[in-house]
Design a protein around this motif. Structure first.
Motif, PDB file in Angstrom:
ATOM      1  N   LEU A 122       0.821  -1.212   0.000  1.00 44.76           N
ATOM      2  CA  LEU A 122       0.000   0.000   0.000  1.00 44.76           C
ATOM      3  C   LEU A 122       0.852   1.257   0.000  1.00 44.76           C
ATOM      4  N   TYR A 123       1.916   1.267   0.786  1.00 42.46           N
ATOM      5  CA  TYR A 123       2.785   2.434   0.838  1.00 42.46           C
ATOM      6  C   TYR A 123       3.477   2.666  -0.505  1.00 42.46           C
ATOM      7  N   ALA A 124       3.846   1.599  -1.192  1.00 44.68           N
ATOM      8  CA  ALA A 124       4.501   1.734  -2.492  1.00 44.68           C
ATOM      9  C   ALA A 124       3.581   2.383  -3.520  1.00 44.68           C
ATOM     10  N   TRP A 125       2.290   2.177  -3.413  1.00 37.70           N
ATOM     11  CA  TRP A 125       1.345   2.711  -4.389  1.00 37.70           C
ATOM     12  C   TRP A 125       0.755   4.058  -3.993  1.00 37.70           C
ATOM     13  N   VAL A 126       1.286   4.704  -2.956  1.00 37.42           N
ATOM     14  CA  VAL A 126       0.797   6.028  -2.547  1.00 37.42           C
ATOM     15  C   VAL A 126       0.920   7.070  -3.661  1.00 37.42           C
ATOM     16  N   PRO A 127       2.023   7.144  -4.420  1.00 32.74           N
ATOM     17  CA  PRO A 127       2.065   8.119  -5.517  1.00 32.74           C
ATOM     18  C   PRO A 127       0.947   7.918  -6.541  1.00 32.74           C
ATOM     19  N   PHE A 128       0.585   6.658  -6.797  1.00 34.16           N
ATOM     20  CA  PHE A 128      -0.514   6.396  -7.726  1.00 34.16           C
ATOM     21  C   PHE A 128      -1.841   6.871  -7.136  1.00 34.16           C
ATOM     22  N   GLY A 129      -2.016   6.719  -5.820  1.00 33.38           N
ATOM     23  CA  GLY A 129      -3.236   7.223  -5.180  1.00 33.38           C
ATOM     24  C   GLY A 129      -3.369   8.726  -5.334  1.00 33.38           C
ATOM     25  N   GLY A 130      -2.259   9.438  -5.174  1.00 35.00           N
ATOM     26  CA  GLY A 130      -2.281  10.881  -5.394  1.00 35.00           C
ATOM     27  C   GLY A 130      -2.583  11.229  -6.844  1.00 35.00           C
ATOM     28  N   ALA A 131      -2.045  10.442  -7.763  1.00 34.67           N
ATOM     29  CA  ALA A 131      -2.318  10.674  -9.186  1.00 34.67           C
ATOM     30  C   ALA A 131      -3.793  10.450  -9.505  1.00 34.67           C
ATOM     31  N   LEU A 132      -4.401   9.461  -8.868  1.00 36.37           N
ATOM     32  CA  LEU A 132      -5.832   9.233  -9.073  1.00 36.37           C
ATOM     33  C   LEU A 132      -6.648  10.445  -8.628  1.00 36.37           C
ATOM     34  N   LEU A 133      -6.295  11.009  -7.480  1.00 34.69           N
ATOM     35  CA  LEU A 133      -7.006  12.198  -7.011  1.00 34.69           C
ATOM     36  C   LEU A 133      -6.818  13.374  -7.953  1.00 34.69           C
ATOM     37  N   ALA A 135      -5.986  13.294 -11.170  1.00 33.77           N
ATOM     38  CA  ALA A 135      -6.643  13.005 -12.456  1.00 33.77           C
ATOM     39  C   ALA A 135      -8.157  13.178 -12.346  1.00 33.77           C
ATOM     40  N   SER A 136      -8.721  12.913 -11.184  1.00 31.63           N
ATOM     41  CA  SER A 136     -10.176  13.090 -11.030  1.00 31.63           C
ATOM     42  C   SER A 136     -10.575  14.545 -11.214  1.00 31.63           C
ATOM     43  N   VAL A 137      -9.744  15.474 -10.777  1.00 36.87           N
ATOM     44  CA  VAL A 137     -10.034  16.898 -10.965  1.00 36.87           C
ATOM     45  C   VAL A 137      -9.981  17.256 -12.447  1.00 36.87           C
ATOM     46  N   VAL A 138      -9.002  16.714 -13.160  1.00 37.59           N
ATOM     47  CA  VAL A 138      -8.883  16.976 -14.599  1.00 37.59           C
ATOM     48  C   VAL A 138     -10.069  16.385 -15.348  1.00 37.59           C
ATOM     49  N   VAL A 139     -10.463  15.177 -14.986  1.00 36.70           N
ATOM     50  CA  VAL A 139     -11.586  14.520 -15.664  1.00 36.70           C
ATOM     51  C   VAL A 139     -12.894  15.270 -15.385  1.00 36.70           C
ATOM     52  N   ALA A 140     -13.089  15.714 -14.159  1.00 37.05           N
ATOM     53  CA  ALA A 140     -14.326  16.429 -13.823  1.00 37.05           C
ATOM     54  C   ALA A 140     -14.374  17.806 -14.474  1.00 37.05           C
ATOM     55  N   GLY A 141     -13.291  18.552 -14.362  1.00 34.79           N
ATOM     56  CA  GLY A 141     -13.298  19.917 -14.872  1.00 34.79           C
ATOM     57  C   GLY A 141     -13.087  20.029 -16.356  1.00 34.79           C
ATOM     58  N   GLY A 142     -12.185  19.233 -16.912  1.00 36.77           N
ATOM     59  CA  GLY A 142     -11.853  19.363 -18.323  1.00 36.77           C
ATOM     60  C   GLY A 142     -12.692  18.526 -19.249  1.00 36.77           C
ATOM     61  N   MET A 143     -13.084  17.350 -18.779  1.00 37.73           N
ATOM     62  CA  MET A 143     -13.834  16.448 -19.649  1.00 37.73           C
ATOM     63  C   MET A 143     -15.323  16.439 -19.315  1.00 37.73           C
ATOM     64  N   ARG A 144     -15.657  16.907 -18.127  1.00 42.65           N
ATOM     65  CA  ARG A 144     -17.040  16.951 -17.639  1.00 42.65           C
ATOM     66  C   ARG A 144     -17.651  15.559 -17.489  1.00 42.65           C
ATOM     67  N   TRP A 145     -16.795  14.590 -17.153  1.00 47.06           N
ATOM     68  CA  TRP A 145     -17.244  13.223 -16.886  1.00 47.06           C
ATOM     69  C   TRP A 145     -17.293  13.053 -15.366  1.00 47.06           C
ATOM     70  N   ILE A 146     -18.371  13.486 -14.774  1.00 46.15           N
ATOM     71  CA  ILE A 146     -18.469  13.586 -13.325  1.00 46.15           C
ATOM     72  C   ILE A 146     -18.447  12.213 -12.649  1.00 46.15           C
ATOM     73  N   ARG A 147     -19.162  11.253 -13.165  1.00 46.05           N
ATOM     74  CA  ARG A 147     -19.195   9.923 -12.535  1.00 46.05           C
ATOM     75  C   ARG A 147     -17.828   9.239 -12.581  1.00 46.05           C
ATOM     76  N   VAL A 148     -17.156   9.351 -13.700  1.00 46.97           N
ATOM     77  CA  VAL A 148     -15.809   8.780 -13.815  1.00 46.97           C
ATOM     78  C   VAL A 148     -14.868   9.488 -12.843  1.00 46.97           C
ATOM     79  N   ALA A 149     -15.011  10.796 -12.723  1.00 46.16           N
ATOM     80  CA  ALA A 149     -14.166  11.557 -11.797  1.00 46.16           C
ATOM     81  C   ALA A 149     -14.403  11.121 -10.360  1.00 46.16           C
ATOM     82  N   GLY A 154     -12.629   8.386  -5.587  1.00 47.84           N
ATOM     83  CA  GLY A 154     -12.915   7.381  -4.558  1.00 47.84           C
ATOM     84  C   GLY A 154     -11.824   6.328  -4.474  1.00 47.84           C
ATOM     85  N   ALA A 155     -11.326   5.886  -5.624  1.00 53.11           N
ATOM     86  CA  ALA A 155     -10.246   4.896  -5.633  1.00 53.11           C
ATOM     87  C   ALA A 155      -8.971   5.487  -5.035  1.00 53.11           C
TER      88      ALA A 155
END
Length: 167
Positions: A122-133, A135-149, A154-155
């Motif tokens: 879990l600790y090794a994958w912390v950078p990926f967790g931050g990237a998921l968060l 990317a969710s802002v980019v997907v919500a704001g730029g692509m307007r895909w709210i459910r995917v964001a 959440g992941a």
């Protein structure tokens, strides 16, 4: 009275709006994929040692001292072919404390170790967790895909929370 626009002008305007919308979604999608790729790249450097342990030296480290960036201590082997070492180093994080013993894996060709087991994964994958968060802002704001964001956020939040709780 305002004269009506010809049908060809309306069609051309609709085509340009569609092209701009597609361009925005494609550009923001590329940014989101780049962010996620960077998160995986940043995590894989440590995760490969923790997840692919076959043939690697496994054991424990008892932390006896800490400097600014690293902690060190003796390595006690727990796998076949692993040798005891008087001193190995582990990255100093909030989870590593002097006097405690941790399950670790030795990075090949070095005296550096990384935490193993569920907490290490879990600790090794912390950078990926931050990237998921992020990317969710980019997907919500730029692509307007709210459910995917929301799913990405959440992941990412679940991964970071699980890492925090397990350490």
């Amino acid at each position: 009275m305002i004269p009506a626009m010809p049908a060809t002008a309306t069609t051309a305007r609709q085509a340009s709006v569609t092209a701009l919308r597609f361009g925005r979604v494609a550009a923001m999608g590329a940014v989101a994929v780049l962010i996620l790729f960077a998160g995986v790249w940043g995590s894989w450097g440590t995760a490969q040692h923790v997840m692919l342990t076959k043939g690697r030296e496994r054991g424990t480290i008892r932390v006896t001292g800490c400097a600014e960036d690293v902690c060190s201590g003796p390595f006690t082997p727990a796998s076949a072919g692993a040798g005891a070492r008087a001193r190995v180093e582990i990255a100093r994080t909030v989870a590593v404390r002097k006097g405690r013993t941790y399950d670790v894996v030795v990075k090949p060709g070095s005296a550096d170790v990384v935490r193993s087991g569920p907490a290490g994964v879990l600790y090794a994958w912390v950078p990926f967790g931050g990237a998921l968060l992020l990317a969710s802002v980019v997907v919500a704001g730029g692509m307007r895909w709210i459910r995917v964001a929301w799913a990405l956020a959440g992941a990412g939040a679940a991964l970071l929370t699980a890492a925090f709780v397990s350490l």
